[in-house]
Design an enzyme around this catalytic site. Structure first.
Site, PDB file in Angstrom:
ATOM      1  CG  ASP A   1      60.618   1.840  26.278  1.00 17.64           C
ATOM      2  OD1 ASP A   1      61.748   2.287  26.031  1.00 17.64           O
ATOM      3  OD2 ASP A   1      60.321   0.638  26.181  1.00 17.64           O
TER       4      ASP A   1
ATOM      5  CE  LYS B   1      63.615   2.744  22.905  1.00 12.12           C
ATOM      6  NZ  LYS B   1      63.391   1.311  23.219  1.00 12.12           N
TER       7      LYS B   1
ATOM      8  CG  MET C   1      53.805  -2.370  17.988  1.00 14.11           C
ATOM      9  SD  MET C   1      55.528  -2.886  18.178  1.00 14.11           S
ATOM     10  CE  MET C   1      55.338  -4.683  18.120  1.00 14.11           C
TER      11      MET C   1
END
Length: 302
Positions: free
Chosen positions: A82, A102, A213
């Site tokens: 990632d 991403k 997040m």
């Protein structure tokens, strides 16, 4: 007397000698002595390729587990990573490396490309490392990926990683639990699936809550906290880039955190920590003002 009727004798997935048989199944009718016929070796689900889902920790290579370090430096034929995995950790990779894009709006296509590359490598008989930030199962979609590979016939080995939800507060000298102040902690996401707004946990005076997040919607999140009963003077902390050389901790309260973060010019990625424990180790006596009240509430409710 307990008898072991079936033992799935597996090799240790972390390449170290196991201390005892793994995944033993107990049965009611057996004797303590196992014959060769009673030991069933579980065949691999697939004859080609192997895959490990690995947590890379918060970013500092020194915080990798030994299992993760060995996998990316000597075991893997290909590493699929990632974007959030640190450059310092990616620099340790000795084989071909692919980092998914991403960025916002590209999450679905980036994930699909990871699946396609992993599937192709597995069919070619390669050893695949799927490297994820933090711990793969703490808001990292690791469970979804595990099920994807299982449907293909591969049982992935899970290598835990140190989650930023625990490492971040620790590195900022914030104890998630502290005697007389916080007896529990909770890890939440600030953003639900497809950018939906998750339910806000109700306020508990003796709980430390860590939001992942969440900082991109901090203003709305603060309003959610107030509606859920969080006090305006409750201490909060934002830990940026936990474990990196430029790590920074920004301290405020529920009331002031939005303006404080704007003035500090926030640098992602970061986590939000909310609770009286944020000031438990504070050196400035003024930061301890709310702890007495918080402790008293905890003592009466715990």
């Amino acid at each position: 007397m307990i008898d072991l009727t079936t033992i799935h004798n597996m090799t240790n997935p972390y390449d170290s000698p196991p201390a005892s048989p793994r995944y033993a199944t107990l049965g009611p009718d057996s004797s303590p002595t196992l014959s060769a016929q009673q030991i069933h070796l579980q065949p691999p689900l697939h004859t080609l390729g192997e895959i490990k889902l690995i947590g890379a920790g918060p970013g500092d290579p020194d915080l990798l587990t030994m299992a993760a370090y060995k996998a990316i430096t000597t075991w893997a034929d290909i590493v699929l990573s990632d974007k959030l995995v640190s450059k310092e950790i990616l620099a340790l990779v000795k084989c071909p490396l692919f980092v998914a894009n991403k960025d916002k709006g590209c999450q679905a296509s980036g994930q699909q490309e990871l699946f396609e590359r992993a599937t192709q490598a597995l069919k070619e008989g390669k050893k695949v490392v799927r490297l994820k930030q933090g711990d793969p199962f703490i808001f990292g979609r690791g469970g979804e990926e595990f099920l994807f590979f299982r449907r293909l016939g591969y049982e992935a080995t899970i290598v835990p990683g140190l989650s930023s939800s625990i490492a971040g507060p620790l590195l900022a000298q914030i104890p998630l639990t502290h005697r007389g102040i916080a007896s529990q902690f909770l890890v939440c996401t600030g953003t639900g699936k497809l950018d939906t707004i998750p339910d806000m946990p109700t306020y508990v005076s003796y709980r430390t809550t860590v939001f992942l997040m969440a900082l991109h919607r901090l203003e709305d999140l603060v309003q959610d906290l107030l509606r859920a009963g969080y006090p305006l003077d409750l201490p909060v902390a934002v830990v940026e880039r936990a474990s990196a050389k430029d790590q920074r901790c920004i301290r405020a309260t529920v009331e002031t955190v939005v303006q404080t973060l704007k003035e500090a010019k926030y640098r992602p990625p970061g986590i939000l920590i909310v609770g009286w424990a944020c000031d438990a180790l504070a050196q400035n006596p003024e930061q301890l003002g709310g702890l007495t009240a918080g402790s008293a509430i905890m003592d009466s409710e715990a």
